[in-house]
Design an enzyme around this catalytic site. Structure first.
Site, PDB file in Angstrom:
ATOM      1  N   HIS A   9     -12.621   3.871   4.746  1.00  0.00           N
ATOM      2  CA  HIS A   9     -11.362   4.087   5.889  1.00  0.00           C
ATOM      3  C   HIS A   9     -11.896   4.066   7.356  1.00  0.00           C
ATOM      4  O   HIS A   9     -11.223   4.348   8.160  1.00  0.00           O
ATOM      5  CB  HIS A   9     -10.945   5.322   5.816  1.00  0.00           C
ATOM      6  N   ARG A  17     -13.031   6.641   9.424  1.00  0.00           N
ATOM      7  CA  ARG A  17     -12.154   7.588   9.907  1.00  0.00           C
ATOM      8  C   ARG A  17     -11.776   8.870   8.804  1.00  0.00           C
ATOM      9  O   ARG A  17     -10.706   9.450   9.410  1.00  0.00           O
ATOM     10  CB  ARG A  17     -10.792   6.767  10.182  1.00  0.00           C
ATOM     11  N   GLY A  48     -16.173  -1.938   8.624  1.00  0.00           N
ATOM     12  CA  GLY A  48     -17.415  -2.539   9.220  1.00  0.00           C
ATOM     13  C   GLY A  48     -17.523  -4.072   9.279  1.00  0.00           C
ATOM     14  O   GLY A  48     -18.440  -4.747   9.924  1.00  0.00           O
ATOM     15  N   ASP A  65     -14.110  -2.959   2.386  1.00  0.00           N
ATOM     16  CA  ASP A  65     -13.419  -2.748   3.508  1.00  0.00           C
ATOM     17  C   ASP A  65     -14.305  -2.001   4.536  1.00  0.00           C
ATOM     18  O   ASP A  65     -15.043  -1.056   3.977  1.00  0.00           O
ATOM     19  CB  ASP A  65     -11.960  -2.090   3.246  1.00  0.00           C
ATOM     20  N   ARG A  68      -9.614  -3.622  11.595  1.00  0.00           N
ATOM     21  CA  ARG A  68      -9.769  -3.451  13.459  1.00  0.00           C
ATOM     22  C   ARG A  68      -9.488  -4.957  13.989  1.00  0.00           C
ATOM     23  O   ARG A  68      -9.035  -5.137  14.928  1.00  0.00           O
ATOM     24  CB  ARG A  68     -10.735  -2.665  13.978  1.00  0.00           C
ATOM     25  N   GLN A  95       0.759  -1.339   0.117  1.00  0.00           N
ATOM     26  CA  GLN A  95      -0.017  -0.025   0.048  1.00  0.00           C
ATOM     27  C   GLN A  95       0.971   1.252   0.136  1.00  0.00           C
ATOM     28  O   GLN A  95       2.021   1.320   0.606  1.00  0.00           O
ATOM     29  CB  GLN A  95      -0.894  -0.165   1.280  1.00  0.00           C
TER      30      GLN A  95
END
Length: 386
Positions: free
Chosen positions: A281, A284, A314, A312, A336, A162
């Site tokens: 994100h 965020r 949730g 991506d 997370r 990334q």
């Protein structure tokens, strides 16, 4: 720019509950043996025991009033999965592939930065866990360890690097290519960092070394300058045309991460993207923005038959993975959840997280009558009544 020089405390405040059998890792922490974590909640509980309050807020917080953060979960919960009794399906197969990368389960770990805040082995442990599970890592530019270090520890898993569309883009891409990465993931929704209230309230100032694993060998900007760009509002931002030119010169397949609309999906594909990550994100960046799972269908309609799609933000369970696949994703990213595993038990914690997600996905596939992930479609879902 905010002062980012003081290290936060992230050492254990107490020992998490564990089964009697335990084993130390390189940090000296004592962890449950491989059968110790029975569910994902136990992993999160253990992680929160080890992390200081400001690091927990950095991990769990979102932008603004965190409307988007809550919406990511609420949107998943509006979907139900149809059950198919007596389907004859047994031993469902979760294997798939993404951009030529074989995966034992449709899971990639997200490229979260500052990984050394959560465990001293950071993405080294994450990559080793992916290698053990037959999944893959997205390795961050703003991580504690360099592209080379992560690739050396787990070359089979460290396939996607990334990076950000800043001035040093091509130098970073060349570095990743030399280290053995086959694909780039370009974060396109981070021209500046989101307005993250919890971090501001905490005066959160982590040491830059947690984010500086790739600072050596890149002429400009060094890691401090990268943060100036991420936190500044007057920094020149790239557009799709400039990104298309840079990625064409790099001559590597690339993924656009941070797509939430059909328009953005079309622009990314026109710029040469080989895959899209439907992502806000993790709540965020822009608050409020659409929940990722709500944005997935319109992006999937544009991308169908043209590029791969990942989801991506949730994802918290095997049922969430099933829902994402049904709505058009090929794979999901876990951010997370991977951090909880890392903080709770290093490599073993991440590995156990992936194992539990895969086990739950397999169970749901069997109950839903789907023998392979390729059989999962929107017909497997129903909207819950409001």
């Amino acid at each position: 720019m905010t002062d980012l020089t003081a290290k936060p405390a992230s050492t254990p405040t107490s020992t998490p509950d564990a089964t009697p059998a335990s084993t130390p890792d390189t940090s000296g922490r004592m962890y449950p043996e491989e059968t110790g974590f029975a569910v994902l909640q136990e992993i999160r509980d253990a992680a929160l025991e080890y992390l200081s309050d400001d690091v927990v807020d950095f991990l769990e917080g979102g932008a603004g009033a965190e409307t988007n953060l809550r919406a990511n979960r609420g949107a998943f919960e509006r979907w139900a999965i149809k059950t198919r009794p007596m389907s004859g399906v047994s031993r469902p197969q979760t294997a798939t592939e993404f951009l030529g990368i074989p995966l034992a389960s449709p899971i990639l770990t997200a490229p979260f930065g500052g990984d050394g805040l959560f465990h001293e082995d950071g993405h080294l442990a994450v990559a080793r866990a992916n290698a053990a599970c037959g999944t893959a890592s997205m390795v961050p530019e703003a991580g504690t360890f360099s592209y080379e270090q992560v690739a050396d520890t787990a070359p089979a898993a460290a396939r996607i690097a990334q990076l950000h569309p800043f001035d040093h883009f091509e130098a970073s891409a060349e570095r990743a290519k030399k280290a053995g990465y086959t694909t780039l993931c370009v974060t396109v929704d981070c021209s500046t960092a989101g307005f993250r209230v919890r971090n501001r309230t905490n005066r959160f100032n982590p040491d830059l070394s947690y984010f500086g694993g790739n600072r050596d060998g890149v002429d400009t900007p060094q890691v401090a300058e990268m943060f100036e760009r991420l936190l500044g509002l007057d920094t020149p931002a790239w557009d799709w045309a400039r990104l298309a030119e840079a990625t064409e010169r790099c001559a590597m397949p690339w993924i656009a991460k941070g797509i939430l609309t059909a328009e953005a999906a079309e622009r990314a594909i026109e710029a040469g993207a080989s895959a899209l990550v439907v992502s806000n994100h993790g709540g965020r960046q822009l608050d409020p923005a659409p929940a990722s799972i709500d944005a997935l269908p319109e992006v999937a309609e544009v991308a169908a038959g043209r590029v791969h799609i990942a989801l991506d933000s949730g994802v918290r369970s095997g049922s969430d993975i099933f829902t994402a696949l049904a709505l058009g994703a090929d794979v999901v990213l876990i951010g997370r959840l991977a951090v909880y595993g890392l903080a709770a038990a290093g490599e073993h914690g991440v590995r156990r997280t992936i194992e539990l997600l895969t086990e739950e996905l397999s169970t749901i596939m069997m109950l839903a009558g789907r023998a392979t992930v390729g059989e999962i479609t929107a017909d497997d879902l129903v909207r819950r009544p409001r």
